[in-house]
Design an enzyme around this catalytic site. Sequence first.
Site, PDB file in Angstrom:
ATOM      1  N   SER A 148       0.851  -1.209   0.000  1.00 16.01           N
ATOM      2  CA  SER A 148       0.000   0.000   0.000  1.00 16.01           C
ATOM      3  C   SER A 148       0.876   1.244   0.000  1.00 16.01           C
ATOM      4  CB  SER A 148      -0.884   0.013   1.248  1.00 16.01           C
ATOM      5  OG  SER A 148      -1.560   1.249   1.358  1.00 16.01           O
TER       6      SER A 148
ATOM      7  N   TYR B  66      -0.912  -0.048  10.450  1.00 17.05           N
ATOM      8  CA  TYR B  66      -1.135  -0.619   9.111  1.00 17.05           C
ATOM      9  C   TYR B  66       0.030  -0.245   8.197  1.00 17.05           C
ATOM     10  CZ  TYR B  66      -3.507  -1.233   4.544  1.00 17.05           C
ATOM     11  OH  TYR B  66      -3.852  -1.605   3.273  1.00 17.05           O
TER      12      TYR B  66
HETATM   13  N1  LIG Z   1      -8.961  -0.972  -0.306  1.00 17.32           N
HETATM   14  C1  LIG Z   1      -7.940  -0.126  -0.276  1.00 17.32           C
HETATM   15  O1  LIG Z   1      -8.103   1.108  -0.259  1.00 17.32           O
HETATM   16  C2  LIG Z   1      -6.531  -0.664  -0.252  1.00 17.32           C
HETATM   17  C3  LIG Z   1      -5.473   0.228  -0.460  1.00 17.32           C
HETATM   18  C4  LIG Z   1      -4.171  -0.246  -0.444  1.00 17.32           C
HETATM   19  C5  LIG Z   1      -3.931  -1.591  -0.231  1.00 17.32           C
HETATM   20  N2  LIG Z   1      -4.973  -2.444  -0.005  1.00 17.32           N
HETATM   21  C6  LIG Z   1      -4.644  -3.850   0.251  1.00 17.32           C
HETATM   22  O2  LIG Z   1      -5.275  -4.621  -0.741  1.00 17.32           O
HETATM   23  C7  LIG Z   1      -5.443  -5.963  -0.250  1.00 17.32           C
HETATM   24  C8  LIG Z   1      -6.864  -6.431  -0.534  1.00 17.32           C
HETATM   25  O3  LIG Z   1      -7.766  -5.633   0.211  1.00 17.32           O
HETATM   26  P1  LIG Z   1      -9.227  -5.223  -0.316  1.00 17.32           P
HETATM   27  O4  LIG Z   1      -9.223  -3.748  -0.494  1.00 17.32           O
HETATM   28  O5  LIG Z   1      -9.577  -6.093  -1.451  1.00 17.32           O
HETATM   29  O6  LIG Z   1     -10.104  -5.506   0.966  1.00 17.32           O
HETATM   30  P2  LIG Z   1     -11.073  -6.732   1.362  1.00 17.32           P
HETATM   31  O7  LIG Z   1     -12.071  -6.963   0.303  1.00 17.32           O
HETATM   32  O8  LIG Z   1     -11.517  -6.430   2.750  1.00 17.32           O
HETATM   33  O9  LIG Z   1     -10.073  -7.964   1.353  1.00 17.32           O
HETATM   34  C9  LIG Z   1      -9.243  -8.324   2.423  1.00 17.32           C
HETATM   35  C10 LIG Z   1      -9.279  -9.827   2.471  1.00 17.32           C
HETATM   36  O10 LIG Z   1      -8.263 -10.342   3.344  1.00 17.32           O
HETATM   37  C11 LIG Z   1      -8.831 -11.465   3.984  1.00 17.32           C
HETATM   38  N3  LIG Z   1      -8.120 -11.805   5.210  1.00 17.32           N
HETATM   39  C12 LIG Z   1      -7.751 -10.960   6.201  1.00 17.32           C
HETATM   40  N4  LIG Z   1      -7.117 -11.648   7.164  1.00 17.32           N
HETATM   41  C13 LIG Z   1      -7.104 -12.948   6.777  1.00 17.32           C
HETATM   42  C14 LIG Z   1      -6.631 -14.141   7.349  1.00 17.32           C
HETATM   43  N5  LIG Z   1      -6.007 -14.143   8.538  1.00 17.32           N
HETATM   44  N6  LIG Z   1      -6.794 -15.292   6.689  1.00 17.32           N
HETATM   45  C15 LIG Z   1      -7.436 -15.324   5.496  1.00 17.32           C
HETATM   46  N7  LIG Z   1      -7.915 -14.225   4.888  1.00 17.32           N
HETATM   47  C16 LIG Z   1      -7.760 -13.046   5.535  1.00 17.32           C
HETATM   48  C17 LIG Z   1     -10.258 -11.051   4.269  1.00 17.32           C
HETATM   49  O11 LIG Z   1     -11.012 -12.203   4.523  1.00 17.32           O
HETATM   50  P3  LIG Z   1     -12.364 -12.130   5.435  1.00 17.32           P
HETATM   51  O12 LIG Z   1     -13.399 -11.503   4.560  1.00 17.32           O
HETATM   52  O13 LIG Z   1     -12.603 -13.548   5.771  1.00 17.32           O
HETATM   53  O14 LIG Z   1     -12.024 -11.270   6.626  1.00 17.32           O
HETATM   54  C18 LIG Z   1     -10.615 -10.367   2.959  1.00 17.32           C
HETATM   55  O15 LIG Z   1     -11.095 -11.280   2.005  1.00 17.32           O
HETATM   56  C19 LIG Z   1      -5.086  -5.900   1.254  1.00 17.32           C
HETATM   57  O16 LIG Z   1      -3.767  -6.385   1.431  1.00 17.32           O
HETATM   58  C20 LIG Z   1      -5.149  -4.428   1.552  1.00 17.32           C
HETATM   59  O17 LIG Z   1      -4.333  -4.078   2.653  1.00 17.32           O
HETATM   60  C21 LIG Z   1      -6.268  -2.005  -0.034  1.00 17.32           C
END
Ligand SMILES: NC(=O)c1ccc[n+]([C@@H]2O[C@H](COP(=O)([O-])OP(=O)(O)OC[C@H]3O[C@@H](n4cnc5c(N)ncnc54)[C@H](OP(=O)(O)O)[C@@H]3O)[C@@H](O)[C@H]2O)c1
Length: 192
Positions: free
Chosen positions: A138, A151
């Site tokens: 990120s 984070y």
């Molecule tokens: N959205 C943003 O603005 C943004 C910006 C920069 C980077 N990111 C990064 O992008 C990546 C994807 O995030 P997203 O935006 O797509 O959000 P998201 O839809 O909330 O996805 C996060 C996923 O991680 C899973 N997860 C968390 N802890 C876990 C564990 N211990 N074991 C298995 N699964 C786990 C969650 O599963 P559950 O549903 O079961 O909890 C969820 O499916 C992340 O690494 C996030 O930090 C996001």
Amino acid sequence: MRNILIIGATSAIAEATARRWAATGARFYLVGRNIERLATIACDLEIRSGQPVVQESLDLDRIGQHSALLERVYQALGNLDVALIAHGILPDQPACQQSAAAALAAIHTNALSVISLATLLANDFEAQGRGTLIAISSVAGDRGRQSNYVYGAAKGMVTLFLQGLRNRLSCKGVQVITVKPGFVDTPMTAAF
Ligand SMILES: NC(=O)c1ccc[n+]([C@@H]2O[C@H](COP(=O)([O-])OP(=O)(O)OC[C@H]3O[C@@H](n4cnc5c(N)ncnc54)[C@H](OP(=O)(O)O)[C@@H]3O)[C@@H](O)[C@H]2O)c1
């Protein structure tokens, strides 16, 4: 046809990415902890790709399970062309400021579990002399901000780790890609 492992496959960003790969007829192994959501995504990707999708439920915080997970992946797919590490959590920053345990738990999920998987996958790709390892970090890892530095610290660790891995493996036929999104509208950021 590419064999693709998606770790944290229930992530919205991972799902959108998988749909693009599915259009190219990729074969998937999906890992996530929400079984129902995983099954729905697997079903959708099977229709889009025309290939069977393997899915596995695993809490990725269980680092001791990572080696066995990859063994099962190789058993199912034979070998891997691409691995995407997408899981992550947005921790409650005020709670992390009050509790070292909460801060460390967030760093465990967002950094240590990613580094564990990246280490194992990198060595496997190095041994086969090819492969693409992608992990989602990120822009929050670029500098410490008072609103989300726990984070950000974990993401910064992932970014630096992948940078070193990329330098190590670029001459071995292995691509290491760090994805650094800004703000994306997903369940993770729904509260904003
Ligand atoms: N959205 C943003 O603005 C943004 C910006 C920069 C980077 N990111 C990064 O992008 C990546 C994807 O995030 P997203 O935006 O797509 O959000 P998201 O839809 O909330 O996805 C996060 C996923 O991680 C899973 N997860 C968390 N802890 C876990 C564990 N211990 N074991 C298995 N699964 C786990 C969650 O599963 P559950 O549903 O079961 O909890 C969820 O499916 C992340 O690494 C996030 O930090 C996001």
